[in-house]
Structure formats: structure tokens, C-alpha cells
Scaffold this motif. Structure first.
Motif, PDB file in Angstrom:
ATOM      1  N   GLN A 177       0.805  -1.231   0.000  1.00 10.87           N
ATOM      2  CA  GLN A 177       0.000   0.000   0.000  1.00 10.87           C
ATOM      3  C   GLN A 177       0.839   1.284   0.000  1.00 10.87           C
ATOM      4  N   GLY A 178       2.127   1.133  -0.292  1.00 11.16           N
ATOM      5  CA  GLY A 178       2.988   2.327  -0.426  1.00 11.16           C
ATOM      6  C   GLY A 178       3.104   3.139   0.847  1.00 11.16           C
ATOM      7  N   ILE A 179       3.090   2.459   1.999  1.00  6.15           N
ATOM      8  CA  ILE A 179       3.216   3.160   3.286  1.00  6.15           C
ATOM      9  C   ILE A 179       4.667   3.601   3.461  1.00  6.15           C
ATOM     10  N   LEU A 180       4.849   4.821   3.971  1.00  4.49           N
ATOM     11  CA  LEU A 180       6.199   5.387   4.054  1.00  4.49           C
ATOM     12  C   LEU A 180       6.727   5.473   5.483  1.00  4.49           C
ATOM     13  N   VAL A 181       5.900   5.136   6.470  1.00  2.46           N
ATOM     14  CA  VAL A 181       6.346   5.225   7.865  1.00  2.46           C
ATOM     15  C   VAL A 181       6.757   3.833   8.364  1.00  2.46           C
ATOM     16  N   PHE A 228       3.123   3.639  12.743  1.00  3.43           N
ATOM     17  CA  PHE A 228       1.904   3.236  12.049  1.00  3.43           C
ATOM     18  C   PHE A 228       0.622   3.437  12.889  1.00  3.43           C
ATOM     19  N   LYS A 236      -0.495   7.016  12.924  1.00  4.01           N
ATOM     20  CA  LYS A 236      -1.028   7.478  11.637  1.00  4.01           C
ATOM     21  C   LYS A 236      -2.467   6.998  11.453  1.00  4.01           C
ATOM     22  N   ILE A 237      -2.736   5.745  11.875  1.00  3.65           N
ATOM     23  CA  ILE A 237      -4.106   5.218  11.768  1.00  3.65           C
ATOM     24  C   ILE A 237      -5.033   6.057  12.654  1.00  3.65           C
ATOM     25  N   LEU A 253      -5.806   9.355  11.053  1.00  2.00           N
ATOM     26  CA  LEU A 253      -6.799   9.219   9.985  1.00  2.00           C
ATOM     27  C   LEU A 253      -8.204   9.049  10.576  1.00  2.00           C
ATOM     28  N   HIS A 296      -6.953   5.739   1.782  1.00  2.00           N
ATOM     29  CA  HIS A 296      -5.714   6.036   2.511  1.00  2.00           C
ATOM     30  C   HIS A 296      -5.143   4.772   3.139  1.00  2.00           C
ATOM     31  N   ILE A 297      -6.031   3.871   3.539  1.00  2.00           N
ATOM     32  CA  ILE A 297      -5.551   2.579   4.054  1.00  2.00           C
ATOM     33  C   ILE A 297      -6.684   1.560   3.923  1.00  2.00           C
TER      34      ILE A 297
END
Lengths: 126, 126
Positions: free
Chosen positions: B47-51, B56, B59-60, B63, B104-105
Motif C-alpha cells: 500500500q505504499g506506506i512510508l512510515v 503506524f 497514523k491510523i 486518519l 488512505h488505508i
């Protein structure tokens, strides 16, 4: 640098959106995409697109303009990423935020053949 | 209304992120997710997550807070959408802009069993 143009042609019964991705540095690089109204309905459902077929080219152009605007930045927020493979390629327009890379659109392209490469050169005067 | 909580537990060798989705209106609704550090590496690539794993959960939660903030709007920009199926479910956090719905996720949940439903009720005092 990859340049991209969008064209809309009126055929007898159907509208087709054509997108060509070509390179100023490589005259033989050509990736093409044709989206009919029927194709668009699948794309719309698969990728949660909320606009209709008539508004779609304008939205793609807006996204590409955001890529051009952020091109000079060291950490560009919007990028158009063309991944070329022998039989099928993808163009992704990706937004990078502080959490992840968000795909705004993913389009499946096909490599151009001799005929389409020559056509594009005639149209663009290249 | 679906309420969601995030927990992190330290096991002997591994950290596990646990997310429970439950409903105030339905005490039997429970969907659970466990993400180990190894699971997270797959999720990150897919999913191209950068952290990293440590960032994580935060970030969730950010969101989810954006979903709560836009909940009162007639056209909420951020929404958490839980799709329940008998064997596997998904929680998507989706941003709606004027072009499309951006995921986004996307997290794969499993329905809770008797044991996990009781555990969550004990923890939450329900």
C-alpha cells in the motif's frame, strides 16, 4: 522526461479518450491508452471515480498539471510514474504525503507499434 | 456507530498492533485485526506506506480522527468504511474529493469469536 497528451475523437457512435505518453529524449518510446465509454464504466467502479466520462479527461489533465507544478521540488508531492513492461505498462499519478503514496489514478497502457509511433510523430511534427 | 480502538502489546519477542472495531449499538459486533512487524512489511509494500511500524498506529489514529472531525458534514471528506463478510472484512479509510474516492488505508479484519467478544467487553467494561 515523459510528455503526455490527451485526445478525444468523435467516432460514429462512441467517444474514445486516447492518451499517449512519449519522451522527448527517446523518439521510439510510446505508450498508448484508449478508453471507451464502456471501459470507463469499469475503471470508474474499480477505482472509485466520481465524475462522468465527459469530465474524466479534464481531471486527468488537472492531475498532470499538479505533477508539473511540483516537478521542481526536491520532494514532489505529485508524480506521474510510468512503469514500462513488454506487454503492458501502467501510468500512476501518485501523491506522496507524510504517511504513504496515494494513487489518484492507475491507467493501463500498451506499448506503441510502428504505425502508432509514426502517427504520433506526424501529429506532433516530430 | 462503529467505535475503534488501537492497542499495542509487547510480547516476548514481537510487537503486535491490535485494532478492534466494535459497535455501541450491537454488543455482538466485533471485528479484529492483528498486525505483527512481519505483516506490516507486506502491508507497507502493498500500500505504499512510508512510515515504520512504530509510527503506524499513530497514523491510523490520525486518519480516524479526521473521520470523526468530518462526521458532522453532509458530505464528509474522510470516512471509515467497515465492510463485514462472514469470513473476512475490510476497514477502509477513504477520502472523497471532487474526482474520486482515495483509499488512505485498507485493512483486512476478521470477525471476533465468543472469546474475543468477551475479552473486549471485559476490557471496555461493557
Amino acid at each position: 522526461m515523459v510528455t503526455t497528451t490527451a485526445q478525444r475523437n468523435l467516432h460514429v457512435h462512441a467517444q474514445v479518450l486516447r492518451i499517449h505518453a512519449s519522451s522527448e529524449e527517446d523518439p521510439y518510446l510510446l505508450q498508448t491508452l484508449e478508453v471507451t465509454e464502456d471501459d470507463f464504466q469499469c475503471l470508474k467502479a474499480d477505482q472509485g471515480i466520481l465524475v462522468d466520462f465527459a469530465s474524466f479527461p479534464g481531471k486527468i489533465i488537472s492531475l498532470l498539471e499538479r505533477c508539473i507544478s511540483s516537478h521542481a521540488s526536491d520532494t514532489p508531492r505529485f508524480q506521474a510514474v510510468l512503469s514500462c513492461r513488454p506487454s503492458d505498462s501502467t501510468l500512476k499519478i501518485v501523491e506522496t504525503n507524510d504517511f504513504k503514496q496515494l494513487a489518484h489514478i492507475t491507467l493501463a497502457f500498451k506499448p506503441g507499434n510502428d504505425f502508432t509511433v509514426k502517427q504520433v510523430h506526424v501529429v506532433s511534427g516530430g
